[in-house]
Design an enzyme around this catalytic site. Structure first.
Site, PDB file in Angstrom:
ATOM      1  N   CYS A  44       1.105  -1.249   0.100  1.00  0.00           N
ATOM      2  CA  CYS A  44       0.325  -0.471  -0.414  1.00  0.00           C
ATOM      3  C   CYS A  44       0.066   1.245  -0.318  1.00  0.00           C
ATOM      4  O   CYS A  44       1.465   1.655   0.939  1.00  0.00           O
ATOM      5  CB  CYS A  44      -1.080   0.050   0.971  1.00  0.00           C
ATOM      6  N   TRP A  80      -9.117   5.653   0.113  1.00  0.00           N
ATOM      7  CA  TRP A  80      -9.652   6.324  -1.014  1.00  0.00           C
ATOM      8  C   TRP A  80      -9.098   5.600  -1.991  1.00  0.00           C
ATOM      9  O   TRP A  80      -7.885   5.066  -1.886  1.00  0.00           O
ATOM     10  CB  TRP A  80      -9.426   7.665  -0.942  1.00  0.00           C
ATOM     11  N   ARG A  94      -0.046   4.869   2.820  1.00  0.00           N
ATOM     12  CA  ARG A  94      -0.111   4.495   4.591  1.00  0.00           C
ATOM     13  C   ARG A  94       0.254   5.546   5.157  1.00  0.00           C
ATOM     14  O   ARG A  94      -0.065   5.506   7.032  1.00  0.00           O
ATOM     15  CB  ARG A  94       1.086   3.392   4.427  1.00  0.00           C
ATOM     16  N   GLU A 149      -5.699   3.475 -10.671  1.00  0.00           N
ATOM     17  CA  GLU A 149      -5.762   2.225  -9.524  1.00  0.00           C
ATOM     18  C   GLU A 149      -7.337   1.989 -10.912  1.00  0.00           C
ATOM     19  O   GLU A 149      -7.408   0.399 -11.034  1.00  0.00           O
ATOM     20  CB  GLU A 149      -6.631   2.004  -8.517  1.00  0.00           C
TER      21      GLU A 149
HETATM   22  N1  ARG Z   1      -7.432  -1.998  -6.732  1.00  0.00           N
HETATM   23  C1  ARG Z   1      -7.885  -2.363  -6.234  1.00  0.00           C
HETATM   24  C2  ARG Z   1      -8.997  -1.479  -7.023  1.00  0.00           C
HETATM   25  O1  ARG Z   1      -8.758  -0.823  -8.068  1.00  0.00           O
HETATM   26  C3  ARG Z   1      -7.743  -1.164  -5.060  1.00  0.00           C
HETATM   27  C4  ARG Z   1      -7.059  -1.359  -3.779  1.00  0.00           C
HETATM   28  C5  ARG Z   1      -7.040  -0.589  -2.385  1.00  0.00           C
HETATM   29  N2  ARG Z   1      -6.812   0.624  -3.395  1.00  0.00           N
HETATM   30  C6  ARG Z   1      -7.258   1.382  -2.228  1.00  0.00           C
HETATM   31  N3  ARG Z   1      -7.103   3.168  -2.899  1.00  0.00           N
HETATM   32  N4  ARG Z   1      -7.499   1.364  -0.665  1.00  0.00           N
HETATM   33  O2  ARG Z   1     -10.414  -1.723  -6.896  1.00  0.00           O
END
Ligand code: ARG
Length: 373
Positions: free
Chosen positions: A80, A251, A83, A256
């Site tokens: 992560c 968030w 953090r 992602e």
């Molecule tokens: N990568 C994952 C997604 O696209 C989420 C993982 C957690 N991501 C976060 N920003 N806490 O759904």
């Protein structure tokens, strides 16, 4: 998971024999008291824990230990990048919720509290731990909000191919999918009996339709994403205790969604479509049409979340924050474990400071871990 029942019995004087589980409990309790000096004397708490283990084969975390354990599990999450704010994690202690209905209800409440009308709050809801010979409820979904996937007769997949397996399970349990590209799956909860389905009410699912600041046609692609990534299939392990159901969220970082969920060829695979709308030459890799399209999708994601008033960070900001986090951890005399291949963003990695170094690879506990099924 716990084998206290088998191994706790031998005693030397009044000290329990240090089997592996007791060691884990002791290590955690000592960590808690070391980092929370105002909590008082560690010795009496250790005696209390040992006595409870002696009686029941397990022990009960105080609310303060649970909150600390959950926050440190985040701090220890080597994959992560987000953090820096680990101390701000909000804890919803719901260890008493034992039925599938209670779990479903609390997951709904979790989404409302975490979404916070777009101003997303990092939140964890902790349900009952596993006990010797007693499996606590769990959620099968990888996240509370996931989009279904359907196989069309021609073999094409409609929706998020990542969730084909989960969708099949839901359909088998009697779920009626609408066949769309962004149908939110029901929760599949394993409690007392077998698995049951619980639909999430649409009011608690905030979603963002995607538009581009310059290209009006982008809206016609009909893309969207949900606001809150809430991981729901990882076990929270604290001091030898496993909390198999402990959904948590932060968030989103734009990449992602923009560089993985919508871009990966085995996910929504939007780059060829976007490149075509941009008028790029897609007959030759060397025109870098994928790279160009990837940037525009990511611009659209960041733009749309901002326009909708939903918290989202970009990879430049989040990478800088992570460097601050590393410095702080180092100053506190702690190791900060990190996995380079997860920390470096999937877009423009070398433009961010996290690319240009190596990390400690230790596996520390408390931790979020994937269940061994
Ligand atoms: N990568 C994952 C997604 O696209 C989420 C993982 C957690 N991501 C976060 N920003 N806490 O759904």
């Amino acid at each position: 998971m716990l084998s206290w029942v088998k191994s706790r019995s031998r005693k030397q004087g009044d000290r329990p024999v240090l089997d592996k589980e007791w060691e884990e409990a002791e290590r955690f309790i000592r960590l808690f008291y070391a980092e929370n000096p105002s909590a008082g004397a560690v010795r009496s708490r250790l005696r209390e824990v040992a006595a409870e283990i002696g009686r029941s084969g397990t022990y009960t975390h105080t609310p303060a230990e649970l909150a600390f354990g959950a926050r440190v599990a985040w701090r220890n999450s080597s994959r992560c990048i987000g953090r820096l704010y680990w101390r701000s994690l909000r804890i919803r202690d719901r260890r008493e919720a034992g039925t599938a209905d209670a779990v479903a209800e609390e997951c709904v409440e979790h989404l409302t509290a975490a979404t916070n009308n777009g101003k997303i709050r990092p939140t964890i809801t902790v349900f009952a731990p596993d006990r010797p010979a007693e499996r606590a409820p769990r959620v099968r979904n990888e996240q509370l909000i996931r989009y279904a996937a359907y196989r069309a007769p021609d073999g094409a997949v409609i929706g998020d191919p990542l969730n084909l397996g989960l969708t099949d399970q839901a359909l088998e349990l009697g779920w009626q999918g609408r066949g769309g590209r962004f149908d939110v799956l029901p929760l599949i909860i394993e409690a007392e009996g077998g698995p049951v389905l619980r639909e999430l009410p649409s009011e608690v699912i905030l979603e963002v339709p995607l538009t581009h600041p310059e290209y009006a046609w982008f809206a016609d692609l009909g893309l969207q994403w949900h606001a809150v990534p809430a991981i729901s299939n990882m076990c929270l392990e604290i001091g030898g205790i496993c909390y198999p159901c402990a959904p948590f969220n932060g968030w989103y970082m734009g990449t992602e969604i923009g560089a993985r969920n919508l871009a990966d060829a085995d996910r929504y695979d939007q780059l060829p479509i976007v490149a075509e709308r941009l008028g790029l030459d897609i007959t030759n890799d060397r025109t870098l049409w994928r790279d160009h399209a990837l940037v525009e999708v990511n611009v659209a994601v960041l733009h749309s979340f901002a326009a909708a008033g939903v918290t989202m960070s970009d990879h430049h900001t989040e990478a800088r924050r992570f460097m601050t986090h590393l410095e702080r951890e180092e100053r506190s005399g702690r190791v900060c474990p990190a996995d380079w291949s997860w920390i470096v963003p999937p877009l423009s990695g070398s433009l961010t400071p996290v690319f240009h170094r190596y990390y400690d690879e230790a596996q520390l506990t408390p931790a979020f871990v994937h269940h061994m099924v």
